[in-house]
Design a protein around this motif. Structure first.
Motif, PDB file in Angstrom:
ATOM      1  N   GLN A   7       0.879  -1.169   0.000  1.00  0.00           N
ATOM      2  CA  GLN A   7       0.000   0.000   0.000  1.00  0.00           C
ATOM      3  C   GLN A   7       0.913   1.214   0.000  1.00  0.00           C
ATOM      4  OE1 GLN A   7      -3.460  -0.137   0.283  1.00  0.00           O
ATOM      5  NE2 GLN A   7      -3.854   2.045   0.486  1.00  0.00           N
ATOM      6  N   TYR A   8       0.649   2.181  -0.874  1.00  0.00           N
ATOM      7  CA  TYR A   8       1.554   3.322  -0.959  1.00  0.00           C
ATOM      8  C   TYR A   8       0.796   4.607  -1.267  1.00  0.00           C
ATOM      9  CZ  TYR A   8       1.091   2.717  -6.008  1.00  0.00           C
ATOM     10  OH  TYR A   8       0.586   2.609  -7.284  1.00  0.00           O
ATOM     11  N   ARG A   9       1.447   5.714  -0.970  1.00  0.00           N
ATOM     12  CA  ARG A   9       0.853   7.031  -1.205  1.00  0.00           C
ATOM     13  C   ARG A   9       1.182   7.529  -2.599  1.00  0.00           C
ATOM     14  NH1 ARG A   9       1.058  10.436   4.302  1.00  0.00           N
ATOM     15  NH2 ARG A   9      -0.276   9.030   5.467  1.00  0.00           N
ATOM     16  N   CYS A  52      -0.105  -4.459  -5.456  1.00  0.00           N
ATOM     17  CA  CYS A  52       0.159  -3.057  -5.126  1.00  0.00           C
ATOM     18  C   CYS A  52      -1.136  -2.261  -5.186  1.00  0.00           C
ATOM     19  CB  CYS A  52       1.174  -2.464  -6.098  1.00  0.00           C
ATOM     20  SG  CYS A  52       2.781  -3.269  -6.005  1.00  0.00           S
ATOM     21  N   ASN A  53      -1.343  -1.433  -4.174  1.00  0.00           N
ATOM     22  CA  ASN A  53      -2.533  -0.598  -4.084  1.00  0.00           C
ATOM     23  C   ASN A  53      -2.144   0.814  -3.688  1.00  0.00           C
ATOM     24  OD1 ASN A  53      -4.597  -2.747  -4.390  1.00  0.00           O
ATOM     25  ND2 ASN A  53      -3.634  -3.497  -2.516  1.00  0.00           N
ATOM     26  N   LYS A  54      -2.577   1.752  -4.515  1.00  0.00           N
ATOM     27  CA  LYS A  54      -2.333   3.162  -4.204  1.00  0.00           C
ATOM     28  C   LYS A  54      -3.357   3.619  -3.176  1.00  0.00           C
ATOM     29  CE  LYS A  54      -1.491   5.741  -7.707  1.00  0.00           C
ATOM     30  NZ  LYS A  54      -1.561   6.635  -8.882  1.00  0.00           N
ATOM     31  N   GLY A  55      -2.888   4.295  -2.156  1.00  0.00           N
ATOM     32  CA  GLY A  55      -3.780   4.809  -1.127  1.00  0.00           C
ATOM     33  C   GLY A  55      -4.662   5.928  -1.665  1.00  0.00           C
ATOM     34  N   ASP A  59      -7.705   7.507   3.362  1.00  0.00           N
ATOM     35  CA  ASP A  59      -6.913   6.714   4.299  1.00  0.00           C
ATOM     36  C   ASP A  59      -6.576   7.557   5.525  1.00  0.00           C
ATOM     37  OD1 ASP A  59      -6.965   4.688   2.435  1.00  0.00           O
ATOM     38  OD2 ASP A  59      -4.918   5.003   1.740  1.00  0.00           O
ATOM     39  N   GLY A  62      -2.254   6.273   7.650  1.00  0.00           N
ATOM     40  CA  GLY A  62      -1.421   5.386   6.850  1.00  0.00           C
ATOM     41  C   GLY A  62      -0.025   5.951   6.686  1.00  0.00           C
ATOM     42  N   GLU A  66       3.539   0.755   3.002  1.00  0.00           N
ATOM     43  CA  GLU A  66       3.176  -0.315   3.932  1.00  0.00           C
ATOM     44  C   GLU A  66       3.309  -1.645   3.198  1.00  0.00           C
ATOM     45  OE1 GLU A  66      -0.825   0.681   5.026  1.00  0.00           O
ATOM     46  OE2 GLU A  66      -0.240   2.637   5.819  1.00  0.00           O
TER      47      GLU A  66
END
Length: 120
Positions: A7-9, A52-55, A59, A62, A66
C-alpha cells in the motif's frame, strides 16, 4: 504461496513499480523453510504474489509505504519471525539505497495465519 501487499501514497508509483519486481527476491529467501518441499514451506521468488494498491485521500494514519505479508503459520517461521522481518526490512532498505531513494516512512508487517492452498 505468500502474498505481499504493498500500500503506498501518491507520488511513489515509479519506485513502487520497481520495488514490486524486486520484492519476490527479497521475501522468498527470508520466508522459505529449508528442508521442506515446495508448497509446504520451501518457496521460490516465483511463488511470491505481489499486489500493489495506491492509497487514497480517505486513508487515515497510513504510512507512505506499507508492506504487509501474509504467509502460512509454520512453526519454523514463527520461531524466528523477528529475524525474518528484519532481513526483509534490510532488503527493502538496500533496494532503496540502490535506487537512490531516501526518506520514505513505512513498515513491514508479517502475518502468519493458518491456510489451505490448492492449485487449480
Amino acid at each position: 504461496m505468500p502474498v505481499v501487499m504493498v500500500q503506498y501514497r501518491f507520488g511513489l508509483d515509479q519506485v513502487v513499480a520497481r520495488l514490486a519486481k524486486a520484492l519476490p527476491e527479497i521475501v522468498a529467501p527470508n520466508l522459505t523453510i529449508e528442508g521442506r518441499p515446495l508448497d509446504d514451506g520451501s518457496i521460490t521468488p516465483a511463488e511470491i504474489i505481489v499486489r500493489c494498491n495506491k492509497g487514497s485521500e480517505m486513508d487515515v494514519n497510513g504510512k507512505e509505504l506499507e508492506i504487509i505479508i501474509l504467509a502460512h503459520d509454520f512453526p519454523e517461521r514463527k520461531a524466528n519471525l523477528e529475524e525474518r522481518k528484519d532481513a526483509i526490512i534490510e532488503g527493502v532498505r538496500k533496494f532503496f539505497k540502490e535506487e537512490d531513494f531516501r526518506g520514505v516512512a513505512g513498515f513491514v508487517w508479517i502475518f502468519l495465519v493458518p491456510t489451505a492452498f490448492g492449485r487449480l
